[in-house]
Design a protein around this motif. Structure first.
Motif, PDB file in Angstrom:
ATOM      1  N   ARG A  52       0.838  -1.210   0.000  1.00  0.00           N
ATOM      2  CA  ARG A  52       0.000   0.000   0.000  1.00  0.00           C
ATOM      3  C   ARG A  52       0.867   1.252   0.000  1.00  0.00           C
ATOM      4  N   ASN A  53       1.890   1.211   0.847  1.00  0.00           N
ATOM      5  CA  ASN A  53       2.782   2.382   0.936  1.00  0.00           C
ATOM      6  C   ASN A  53       3.480   2.638  -0.401  1.00  0.00           C
ATOM      7  N   GLN A  54       3.931   1.549  -0.999  1.00  0.00           N
ATOM      8  CA  GLN A  54       4.623   1.678  -2.303  1.00  0.00           C
ATOM      9  C   GLN A  54       3.700   2.276  -3.356  1.00  0.00           C
ATOM     10  N   MET A  55       2.441   1.762  -3.354  1.00  0.00           N
ATOM     11  CA  MET A  55       1.459   2.256  -4.324  1.00  0.00           C
ATOM     12  C   MET A  55       1.171   3.738  -4.089  1.00  0.00           C
ATOM     13  N   ASP A  56       1.015   4.097  -2.831  1.00  0.00           N
ATOM     14  CA  ASP A  56       0.754   5.512  -2.502  1.00  0.00           C
ATOM     15  C   ASP A  56       1.872   6.374  -3.048  1.00  0.00           C
ATOM     16  N   ASP A  57       3.057   5.881  -2.824  1.00  0.00           N
ATOM     17  CA  ASP A  57       4.235   6.620  -3.260  1.00  0.00           C
ATOM     18  C   ASP A  57       4.242   6.808  -4.780  1.00  0.00           C
ATOM     19  N   LEU A  58       3.976   5.695  -5.482  1.00  0.00           N
ATOM     20  CA  LEU A  58       3.952   5.757  -6.960  1.00  0.00           C
ATOM     21  C   LEU A  58       2.859   6.695  -7.460  1.00  0.00           C
ATOM     22  N   ASP A  59       1.674   6.604  -6.839  1.00  0.00           N
ATOM     23  CA  ASP A  59       0.562   7.468  -7.261  1.00  0.00           C
ATOM     24  C   ASP A  59       0.941   8.934  -7.099  1.00  0.00           C
ATOM     25  N   LEU A  60       1.535   9.244  -5.949  1.00  0.00           N
ATOM     26  CA  LEU A  60       1.911  10.645  -5.706  1.00  0.00           C
ATOM     27  C   LEU A  60       2.948  11.111  -6.720  1.00  0.00           C
TER      28      LEU A  60
END
Ligand code: PEP
Ligand code: MN
Length: 349
Positions: free
Chosen positions: A10-18
């Motif tokens: 989830r954290n990785q995805m959040d990071d990529l989205d941002l």
């Protein structure tokens, strides 16, 4: 899957989205700084996706995404290249050392259409004798009826160029087909896009790709906003040498051929950085109104005036009733000079 691994994902995805959001915005900011790169970049990005994307997202989907991105900022909120907001100083179009949009207004004159070597030679001689630097003459005539004289085509351009060279005049003529622009560049100093083609977008795009000044006339029923956007088509495709020309618009009034929208001049000068001319012949269609209309145009801030003159107007193959003869032309120029709004530069030929 363990909760901690899921949280990590989830954290990785959040990071990529941002990062994605940030990158997309950065890209748009760069493009807004250089709007002229937008079309070129769009083509390159499609090429790049086709060659370099290895999935899993389908190439077609990526292409659609980038196309969507380009429409993400509404056209209405874009700062136009032709706008004063993009460039504060006036654009001056210099043709053979003569400035259009510079310190002094210019006059452009010549026959509606190039009809023969003798006719265009006589007109050029008269134009030169009145101290002008610009000769006009149509070779591709957009006529209401297909049965009317359509112009001499390339031969007309050639005759116009020869007359211009003979008398040291720069030449202007209308081109109606994008495929003719390159050929016409060999003959002309300024390429005119006529009222009927103001929203011929393929012609505007091609005019943007050539390296010749473009005289863009206002469409018969075009709003100021549409006129400005038509000029933007030319500029965004790479050509910033654009001259606008108010030539009257169609209204319910029948006393004149068109209605000269005189306040278009200061409006266009405020909204854009481009030179603005007024065509008094096609806007009024009446010889008795040429002088007052030209004075009004110069007084309100036009960078020049265009008018039609023919050695024998009654015999003209187009616009016979509205073209001046040489005597009328001489008095037209001298009236403008007397008004103090125009400086004549007569020479003996
Ligand atoms: C012209 O200048 O020859 C002409 C046809 O004018 P417009 O396109 O303004 O009608
Ligand atoms: Mn005409």
């Amino acid at each position: 899957m363990r909760k901690s691994t899921l949280d990590e994902l989830r954290n990785q995805m959040d990071d990529l989205d941002l990062q994605l959001i940030d990158l997309i915005n950065q890209r748009e900011v760069l493009l807004q700084k250089h709007e002229e790169l937008r079309t070129e970049r769009a083509e390159k990005v499609l090429e790049r996706i086709a060659c370099h994307s290895n999935g899993p997202i389908r190439k077609e989907t990526l292409i659609s995404l980038f196309k969507l991105l380009d429409q993400a900022v509404p056209a209405s909120s874009r700062k136009l290249l032709v706008s004063r907001k993009s460039k504060l100083e006036n654009t001056v179009v210099t043709v053979a050392g003569e400035e259009i949009g510079g310190a002094y207004p210019i006059l452009v004159a010549g026959p509606c259409a190039v009809e023969s070597e003798e006719q265009v030679d006589a007109a050029a001689r008269a134009v030169k004798a009145q101290g002008l630097h610009f000769l006009r003459g149509g070779a591709f005539k957009p006529r209401t009826s297909p049965y009317d004289f359509q112009g001499l085509g390339e031969e007309g351009l050639c005759l116009l160029k020869q007359a211009g060279t003979r008398y040291g005049l720069s030449v202007i003529s209308e081109i109606v087909d994008p495929r003719d622009l390159e050929m016409a560049s060999g003959y002309l100093d300024v390429i005119q896009i006529g009222a009927r083609n103001m929203q011929n977008f393929e012609l505007l795009k091609e005019a943007g790709r050539i390296r010749k000044p473009i005289l863009l006339k206002r469409g018969l029923s075009a709003s100021i906003d549409e006129f400005i956007h038509a000029a933007e088509y030319i500029m965004v495709h790479g050509n910033d040498q654009i001259i606008l020309c108010e030539r009257g618009i169609r209204t319910y009034e029948k006393a004149t051929r068109n209605t000269l929208d005189i306040t278009a001049v200061p409006l266009l000068k405020q909204e854009t950085h481009l030179p603005v001319l007024v065509d008094v012949t096609h806007s009024t269609g009446r010889k008795d109104l040429l002088v007052p209309a030209a004075k009004a145009a110069l007084a309100i801030g036009a960078d020049g005036v265009m008018a039609e003159v023919h050695p024998n107007p009654k015999q003209a193959l187009s616009d016979a009733s509205q073209q001046m003869n040489f005597t009328e032309f001489e008095s037209f120029v001298s009236e403008l000079e007397k008004s103090g709004l125009y400086k004549n530069n007569k020479v003996m030929v």
